[in-house]
Design a protein around this motif. Structure first.
Motif, PDB file in Angstrom:
ATOM      1  N   GLU A   1       6.061   4.796 -17.215  1.00 51.03           N
ATOM      2  CA  GLU A   1       6.250   5.081 -18.636  1.00 51.03           C
ATOM      3  C   GLU A   1       5.612   6.396 -19.081  1.00 51.03           C
ATOM      4  O   GLU A   1       6.195   7.123 -19.876  1.00 51.03           O
ATOM      5  N   LYS A   2       4.439   6.692 -18.587  1.00 50.91           N
ATOM      6  CA  LYS A   2       3.733   7.894 -19.039  1.00 50.91           C
ATOM      7  C   LYS A   2       4.102   9.145 -18.241  1.00 50.91           C
ATOM      8  O   LYS A   2       4.061  10.246 -18.765  1.00 50.91           O
ATOM      9  N   HIS A   3       4.444   8.953 -16.953  1.00 48.58           N
ATOM     10  CA  HIS A   3       4.729  10.105 -16.092  1.00 48.58           C
ATOM     11  C   HIS A   3       6.173  10.153 -15.609  1.00 48.58           C
ATOM     12  O   HIS A   3       6.532  11.034 -14.837  1.00 48.58           O
ATOM     13  N   HIS A   4       7.001   9.198 -16.034  1.00 50.54           N
ATOM     14  CA  HIS A   4       8.415   9.140 -15.648  1.00 50.54           C
ATOM     15  C   HIS A   4       8.588   9.163 -14.132  1.00 50.54           C
ATOM     16  O   HIS A   4       9.505   9.778 -13.606  1.00 50.54           O
ATOM     17  N   GLY A   5       7.689   8.475 -13.446  1.00 49.02           N
ATOM     18  CA  GLY A   5       7.719   8.437 -11.989  1.00 49.02           C
ATOM     19  C   GLY A   5       8.139   7.082 -11.466  1.00 49.02           C
ATOM     20  O   GLY A   5       8.689   6.251 -12.197  1.00 49.02           O
ATOM     21  N   ARG A   6       7.861   6.877 -10.181  1.00 48.56           N
ATOM     22  CA  ARG A   6       8.198   5.620  -9.507  1.00 48.56           C
ATOM     23  C   ARG A   6       6.982   5.140  -8.732  1.00 48.56           C
ATOM     24  O   ARG A   6       6.237   5.948  -8.180  1.00 48.56           O
ATOM     25  N   LEU A   7       6.796   3.838  -8.678  1.00 43.33           N
ATOM     26  CA  LEU A   7       5.771   3.222  -7.848  1.00 43.33           C
ATOM     27  C   LEU A   7       6.448   2.061  -7.128  1.00 43.33           C
ATOM     28  O   LEU A   7       7.042   1.198  -7.763  1.00 43.33           O
ATOM     29  N   TYR A   8       6.414   2.091  -5.813  1.00 40.79           N
ATOM     30  CA  TYR A   8       7.016   1.014  -5.043  1.00 40.79           C
ATOM     31  C   TYR A   8       6.220   0.812  -3.769  1.00 40.79           C
ATOM     32  O   TYR A   8       5.310   1.586  -3.460  1.00 40.79           O
ATOM     33  N   CYS A   9       6.540  -0.253  -3.052  1.00 35.51           N
ATOM     34  CA  CYS A   9       5.800  -0.517  -1.823  1.00 35.51           C
ATOM     35  C   CYS A   9       6.757  -0.856  -0.691  1.00 35.51           C
ATOM     36  O   CYS A   9       7.871  -1.321  -0.910  1.00 35.51           O
ATOM     37  N   ASN A  10       6.294  -0.575   0.509  1.00 39.87           N
ATOM     38  CA  ASN A  10       7.001  -0.925   1.740  1.00 39.87           C
ATOM     39  C   ASN A  10       6.061  -1.800   2.552  1.00 39.87           C
ATOM     40  O   ASN A  10       4.920  -1.423   2.798  1.00 39.87           O
ATOM     41  N   THR A  11       6.538  -2.974   2.954  1.00 40.11           N
ATOM     42  CA  THR A  11       5.720  -3.906   3.714  1.00 40.11           C
ATOM     43  C   THR A  11       6.318  -4.126   5.090  1.00 40.11           C
ATOM     44  O   THR A  11       7.519  -4.343   5.222  1.00 40.11           O
ATOM     45  N   THR A  12       5.460  -4.050   6.094  1.00 35.34           N
ATOM     46  CA  THR A  12       5.843  -4.373   7.461  1.00 35.34           C
ATOM     47  C   THR A  12       4.959  -5.532   7.903  1.00 35.34           C
ATOM     48  O   THR A  12       3.743  -5.362   8.026  1.00 35.34           O
ATOM     49  N   PRO A  13       5.550  -6.718   8.102  1.00 35.42           N
ATOM     50  CA  PRO A  13       4.744  -7.875   8.500  1.00 35.42           C
ATOM     51  C   PRO A  13       3.894  -7.579   9.736  1.00 35.42           C
ATOM     52  O   PRO A  13       4.362  -6.981  10.703  1.00 35.42           O
ATOM     53  N   GLY A  14       2.639  -7.958   9.651  1.00 37.14           N
ATOM     54  CA  GLY A  14       1.712  -7.749  10.754  1.00 37.14           C
ATOM     55  C   GLY A  14       1.111  -6.358  10.813  1.00 37.14           C
ATOM     56  O   GLY A  14       0.210  -6.105  11.601  1.00 37.14           O
ATOM     57  N   GLN A  15       1.627  -5.434   9.991  1.00 39.28           N
ATOM     58  CA  GLN A  15       1.108  -4.068  10.012  1.00 39.28           C
ATOM     59  C   GLN A  15       0.500  -3.648   8.684  1.00 39.28           C
ATOM     60  O   GLN A  15      -0.368  -2.799   8.646  1.00 39.28           O
ATOM     61  N   GLY A  16       0.991  -4.185   7.583  1.00 45.18           N
ATOM     62  CA  GLY A  16       0.413  -3.847   6.289  1.00 45.18           C
ATOM     63  C   GLY A  16       1.447  -3.403   5.276  1.00 45.18           C
ATOM     64  O   GLY A  16       2.648  -3.456   5.514  1.00 45.18           O
ATOM     65  N   THR A  17       0.935  -2.962   4.146  1.00 45.96           N
ATOM     66  CA  THR A  17       1.767  -2.538   3.025  1.00 45.96           C
ATOM     67  C   THR A  17       1.384  -1.133   2.620  1.00 45.96           C
ATOM     68  O   THR A  17       0.209  -0.792   2.561  1.00 45.96           O
ATOM     69  N   LYS A  18       2.393  -0.320   2.327  1.00 43.75           N
ATOM     70  CA  LYS A  18       2.172   1.053   1.874  1.00 43.75           C
ATOM     71  C   LYS A  18       2.701   1.162   0.450  1.00 43.75           C
ATOM     72  O   LYS A  18       3.851   0.827   0.179  1.00 43.75           O
ATOM     73  N   PHE A  19       1.845   1.591  -0.481  1.00 46.04           N
ATOM     74  CA  PHE A  19       2.262   1.839  -1.851  1.00 46.04           C
ATOM     75  C   PHE A  19       2.599   3.313  -1.988  1.00 46.04           C
ATOM     76  O   PHE A  19       1.864   4.172  -1.509  1.00 46.04           O
TER      77      PHE A  19
END
Length: 72
Positions: A39-57
């Motif tokens: 809302e403030k920066h008109h950007g995107r925030l999302y995540c990618n998850t790989t089971p057993g390896q972790g999550t990247k935001f």
């Protein structure tokens, strides 16, 4: 700031653990972060998850600033 310190700071911001003991957070860190980025920066925030390896935001913020007249 080296890359690992940046990731640690980002992780604390998203998780909301910078000022609260483990298990005592409000649970609002990711929600607030998403609101600020989108809302403030008109950007995107999302995540990618790989089971057993972790999550990247991922946070993407546009380089070009929007004016109030052109923002939808």
């Amino acid at each position: 700031m080296v890359q690992s310190e940046k990731m640690s700071a980002l992780g604390q911001m998203v998780a909301g653990v910078a000022t609260k003991p483990v298990g005592k957070g409000t649970g609002l860190g990711l929600s607030i972060s998403y609101q600020i980025v989108t809302e403030k920066h008109h950007g995107r925030l999302y995540c990618n998850t790989t089971p057993g390896q972790g999550t990247k935001f991922v946070i993407e913020i546009p380089v070009r600033q929007f004016s109030h007249d052109t923002a939808a």
